[in-house]
Enzyme design. Structure first.
Site, PDB file in Angstrom:
ATOM      1  N   SER A  19     -11.959 -60.897 -21.992  1.00  0.00           N
ATOM      2  CA  SER A  19     -12.812 -60.688 -20.817  1.00  0.00           C
ATOM      3  C   SER A  19     -12.545 -59.397 -20.067  1.00  0.00           C
ATOM      4  CB  SER A  19     -12.664 -61.876 -19.858  1.00  0.00           C
ATOM      5  OG  SER A  19     -11.302 -62.063 -19.510  1.00  0.00           O
ATOM      6  N   LYS A  70     -17.162 -58.344 -15.516  1.00  0.00           N
ATOM      7  CA  LYS A  70     -17.607 -58.562 -14.135  1.00  0.00           C
ATOM      8  C   LYS A  70     -18.742 -57.628 -13.701  1.00  0.00           C
ATOM      9  CE  LYS A  70     -14.951 -61.895 -12.407  1.00  0.00           C
ATOM     10  NZ  LYS A  70     -15.469 -63.075 -11.684  1.00  0.00           N
TER      11      LYS A  70
END
Length: 344
Positions: free
Chosen positions: A323, A67
């Site tokens: 992720s 992110k």
């Protein structure tokens, strides 16, 4: 599974979709900020599935998730006036960490809205990365409820809303990890790529790069079975809002895919799979026990989905996006119980 209902998007989105050139520009913009994370072979998964399974280790970013890429790319392009007004965001945890990191690095004030049930680890990390530059507001029980509160603050304050996924600059930032994957592949074809899907920003960025540079790679999005907004929307032929989700897989549980993200994912993902919580929890445990990787639940979706494709990936070269690694071990008992198939 909860029913899905249509909802008209109230935001005034422009028609711009991120281009390959945007993603290349983002990669240059974030040099020295974002880590080029390794593409690591998993011996355990390669043996288990009789394939070459490679893990893209975004858990090794400074904020322990991908992110940071999108958040920094978006915030670094704000005008002087926008920087003075500050930023606001909504996040299940990882996007807020990326925004907090960027706010501190760029000397910008931010107000970050997160669900009240966000794991304590993520809340504490947001405060750690942002320091005096950020204020954390815990509200609601889902990302979507936190997002409503953040939008209200945006309207009141004039701060710039940094969307966690439905923004061309955010998508472009996330897509930079796909450039790294292809660079590290050294020209060897990738047969399959599995990526978690929450709001769709990561999958959109990845698929934009692979569409241009590796069109033969089979791109597979993976969602929690109890928050499968993209799969429901693809079946309906238009973007839908789920009337209810289970936020257990907190990093990938949204009621609605981003508008741009739906358009990109619907066109460029070859398949969307859903995974039960039991399989996702077991994948998280396997990554820890077999590979010493501390992954979070959303990051384990891509690995959990391999079982559904066991026969077709034999002998293939497969990439799974890990992720993020913001796993709060206060949830360890619940995760272990779910892996056993009990409610915990």
């Amino acid at each position: 599974m909860t029913a899905a209902v249509a909802l008209t998007e109230s935001d005034s989105l422009n028609d711009r979709l991120p281009t390959l050139e945007d993603i290349v520009g983002a990669a240059a913009r974030m040099q020295g900020i974002v880590q080029h994370t390794p593409l690591q072979k998993s011996e355990f998964l390669s043996r288990k599935y009789q394939a070459e399974v490679l893990l893209k280790r975004e858990d090794l970013q400074p904020v322990r998730s991908f992110k940071l890429r999108g958040a920094y790319n978006r915030i670094s392009q704000l005008s002087r006036a926008e920087r003075q007004r500050g930023v606001v965001c909504a996040s299940a945890g990882n996007h807020a960490q990326g925004v907090a990191f960027a706010c501190s690095a760029l000397n910008i004030q931010g107000t970050l809205f997160m669900p009240a049930n966000t794991p304590a680890l993520k809340v504490n990390k947001v405060r750690q990365f942002g320091g005096s530059h950020v204020k954390v507001v815990l509200t609601g029980h889902t990302f979507d409820e936190a997002c409503q509160a953040a939008r209200a603050r945006e309207a009141e304050s004039g701060a710039t809303f940094i969307h966690p996924f439905d923004d061309p600059d955010v998508i472009a930032g996330q897509g930079t990890l796909a450039l790294e994957i292809l660079d590290d592949s050294a020209g060897t074809p990738i047969d399959y790529l599995f990526t978690p899907v929450g709001g769709g920003g990561l999958a959109s960025g990845i698929s934009t790069v692979f569409h241009h540079h590796s069109p033969t790679t089979r791109l597979i999005g993976v969602e929690p079975s109890e928050a499968a907004a993209l799969q429901h929307s693809r079946k309906a032929g238009h973007n839908l809002t789920l009337d209810r989700i289970d936020p257990f897989i907190d990093g990938a549980s949204t009621q609605r895919i981003g508008e741009r993200c739906f358009d990109i994912c619907n066109e460029r993902l070859h398949r969307v799979l859903t995974v039960e919580d039991q399989q996702t929890c077991q994948a998280l445990i396997d990554l820890y026990q077999e590979e010493a990787i501390v992954a979070e639940l959303a990051a384990s979706l891509s690995v959990a989905a391999l079982e559904q494709c066991r026969e077709e990936i034999i002998g293939k070269r497969v990439v799974c996006i890990v992720s993020g690694g913001n796993n709060d071990f206060s949830r360890a008992h619940q995760i272990m119980e779910k892996a056993k198939g009990t409610n915990g």
